[in-house]
Design an enzyme around this catalytic site. Structure first.
Site, PDB file in Angstrom:
ATOM      1  N   LEU A  44     -65.796  -7.206   9.313  1.00  0.00           N
ATOM      2  CA  LEU A  44     -65.568  -7.635  10.688  1.00  0.00           C
ATOM      3  C   LEU A  44     -64.132  -7.439  11.129  1.00  0.00           C
ATOM      4  O   LEU A  44     -63.211  -7.803  10.420  1.00  0.00           O
ATOM      5  CB  LEU A  44     -65.917  -9.128  10.805  1.00  0.00           C
ATOM      6  N   LEU A  45     -63.977  -6.869  12.296  1.00  0.00           N
ATOM      7  CA  LEU A  45     -62.666  -6.850  12.958  1.00  0.00           C
ATOM      8  C   LEU A  45     -62.744  -7.887  14.065  1.00  0.00           C
ATOM      9  O   LEU A  45     -63.663  -7.849  14.875  1.00  0.00           O
ATOM     10  CB  LEU A  45     -62.387  -5.454  13.523  1.00  0.00           C
ATOM     11  N   ASP A  47     -59.530 -10.545  16.014  1.00  0.00           N
ATOM     12  CA  ASP A  47     -58.353 -10.511  16.892  1.00  0.00           C
ATOM     13  C   ASP A  47     -57.308  -9.454  16.531  1.00  0.00           C
ATOM     14  O   ASP A  47     -57.020  -9.230  15.358  1.00  0.00           O
ATOM     15  CB  ASP A  47     -57.619 -11.847  16.835  1.00  0.00           C
ATOM     16  N   TYR A 106     -55.205 -16.619   9.518  1.00  0.00           N
ATOM     17  CA  TYR A 106     -55.695 -16.586  10.898  1.00  0.00           C
ATOM     18  C   TYR A 106     -54.652 -15.956  11.833  1.00  0.00           C
ATOM     19  O   TYR A 106     -53.570 -15.569  11.417  1.00  0.00           O
ATOM     20  CB  TYR A 106     -56.086 -17.996  11.342  1.00  0.00           C
TER      21      TYR A 106
END
Ligand code: FRU
Length: 478
Positions: A44-45, A47, A106
């Protein structure tokens, strides 16, 4: 299908070479890979992170869980570019390998300080009861791409916020470093905290206060706040989750919004005379947009072409998400414009007058003109049966509408299949970038933008004008 938590939080070292090989093979089978948009190598890509200028190049990281199309143990993956169009993935990763980011590196930002790139990000930490401790932490990246994490926590969770406290953005305002951080109050309202680097030391941050920007708190969380300065005016870009639709009409699961303000009062602290809240993008997916002011003053932004909590057809191929083109911001007559950087024209490999086509390689740019007082309808990703992505530009009433109900494989239909916005009822232009499964539409030189995914089936690559007089150019891109 959601991926089980034990899988999403499995340690990177526990994934075997064989498992990784299988994931890569599956990714390679997808018919939808983009050619000039950043995609994850695997997984997953989400931000854009750490968008900055460092060591004579632009750096842009993407947030990634590399083992599948889910939100798992996140890392940052580094890419760099000289022209903001061609990006190369390097070997550098900001890994979740420290006690302060044990459950994910994050989102965050970056800024060059004394020849090194300072990375300012949220360490997602959970205890054995899965209780989260969001820590704002830092690292240096040197010119060889080596990462060195700080031992200390830069900003601890304040008493007046819940576990939702993340996404620090560092910026320089009149020679002083500040940072804004997205937050949720104890009564579950989204807001933004402003910090300041004491003596401009990026290892020493103090709270200035809660940033006043005319927010109502109807959202339950503000993710990825970014402050950029466009023609000297502060523009706040943010992703307010759960924003009340009476405040702003939007169709996606979460909106990505902005406010243009008059000035920045660093003492109060306040963004003075904020505009009403506006949609940054009118398409089906654009989120967590990140911006920064480049050393030459330009304010540059890039968006995640994807959304949290949405499933995509590429999930079957163990990957999800793409990065938008880099867009330069400007303000004209009080309105915000977002437009691809000039160097984007270097992708053009051929040019011809715009006309219907039964087939393309779905990798092209259109530069189109729509006269006043007409309703033009265009089908992209079109097949012989009349399916396709329908773009309507109505210069009679002043409306743009994008309808993907008959475009490629259906997905995310719970959030509707039509997006629209109003424009002035007069002659209109559109620059459209198609890249296999991505479309970015810039109306009137970026006054309104529609960013979306489409997953065409075999043979869905035509361009048909259904109604209206449409002139312009067609460029093949590579
Ligand atoms: C936005 C976001 C950020 C967070 C990151 C985690 O999409 O939820 O707030 O830092 O993604 O992956």
């Amino acid at each position: 299908m959601p991926i089980a938590q034990e899988i999403r939080y499995r340690a990177y070292a526990d994934w075997t070479d064989e498992e990784i090989k299988q994931i890569k093979e599956n990714v390679a089978k997808s018919p939808w890979h983009t050619t000039y948009h950043i995609e994850p190598k695997t997984g997953l890509l989400n931000d854009p992170n750490g968008f900055s200028y460092f060591n004579g190049k632009f750096s842009l990281f993407y947030q990634n869980w590399p083992f599948g199309p889910g939100h798992g143990l996140k890392q940052w993956v580094h890419t760099e570019s000289e022209d903001l169009v061609h990006f190369t993935e390097t070997e550098t990763r900001l890994l979740p390998d420290h006690a302060h980011d044990s459950h994910g590196a994050y989102s965050g930002s970056a800024y060059e300080v004394d020849g090194k790139l300072f990375l300012f990000y949220t360490g997602n930490v959970r205890d054995e009861n899965w209780v989260r401790d969001p820590l704002q932490i830092g690292a240096w990246m040197d010119k060889d791409g080596k990462i060195e994490k700080f031992d200390q926590v830069l900003i601890q969770q304040p008493k007046d916020v819940t576990e939702h406290f993340r996404d620090p953005q560092i910026f320089d305002y009149e020679g002083q470093f500040y940072a804004i951080v997205g937050a949720q109050s104890l009564d579950k309202k989204g807001f933004i905290k402003l910090y300041k680097a004491v003596d401009n030391d990026v290892k020493n941050w103090v709270l200035v206060g809660d940033l006043e920007f005319g927010g109502t708190g109807s959202e339950y969380m503000i993710e990825c706040p970014n402050l950029v300065f466009v023609n000297n005016r502060p523009v706040l870009l943010y992703s307010p989750q759960g924003l009340d639709k009476s405040e702003l009409n939007y169709g996606n699961i979460y909106p990505n919004t902005y406010k243009i303000c008059q000035s920045f009062d660093t003492e109060k602290p306040e963004l003075v005379s904020p505009s009403e809240i506006l949609n940054l993008d009118y398409g089906f997916e654009a989120y967590a947009t990140q911006g920064f002011n480049a050393p030459d003053g330009r304010s540059l932004i890039v968006s995640w072409i994807g959304l949290p909590d949405v499933e995509y057809p590429t999930d079957d191929f163990d990957y999800q998400g793409a990065m938008s083109l880099v867009k330069e911001l400007s303000i004209k007559d009080g309105k915000l414009y977002q437009y691809p950087v000039e160097a984007i024209t270097s992708l053009r490999s051929s040019q011809e007058a715009f006309a219907d086509k039964d087939a393309t390689n779905n990798t092209y740019e259109l530069d189109l003109h729509f006269p006043a007082n007409q309703v033009s309808q265009l089908l992209l990703f079109a097949d012989q049966k009349g399916n396709g992505l329908k773009l309507t530009i109505d210069t009679n009433v002043g409306k743009v509408r994008l309808d993907r109900s008959k475009a490629g494989l259906p997905f995310a239909t719970d959030f509707g299949t039509i997006r629209e916005c109003s424009i002035d009822a007069k002659e209109t232009t559109a620059r459209i970038f198609v890249d296999k499964s991505v479309v970015e539409i810039f109306i009137n030189k970026g006054e309104k933008v529609f960013t979306s995914r489409i997953f065409p089936e075999e043979g869905q690559s035509g361009i048909h004008v259904l109604t209206g007089q449409v002139d312009g150019q067609y460029f093949e891109l590579n």
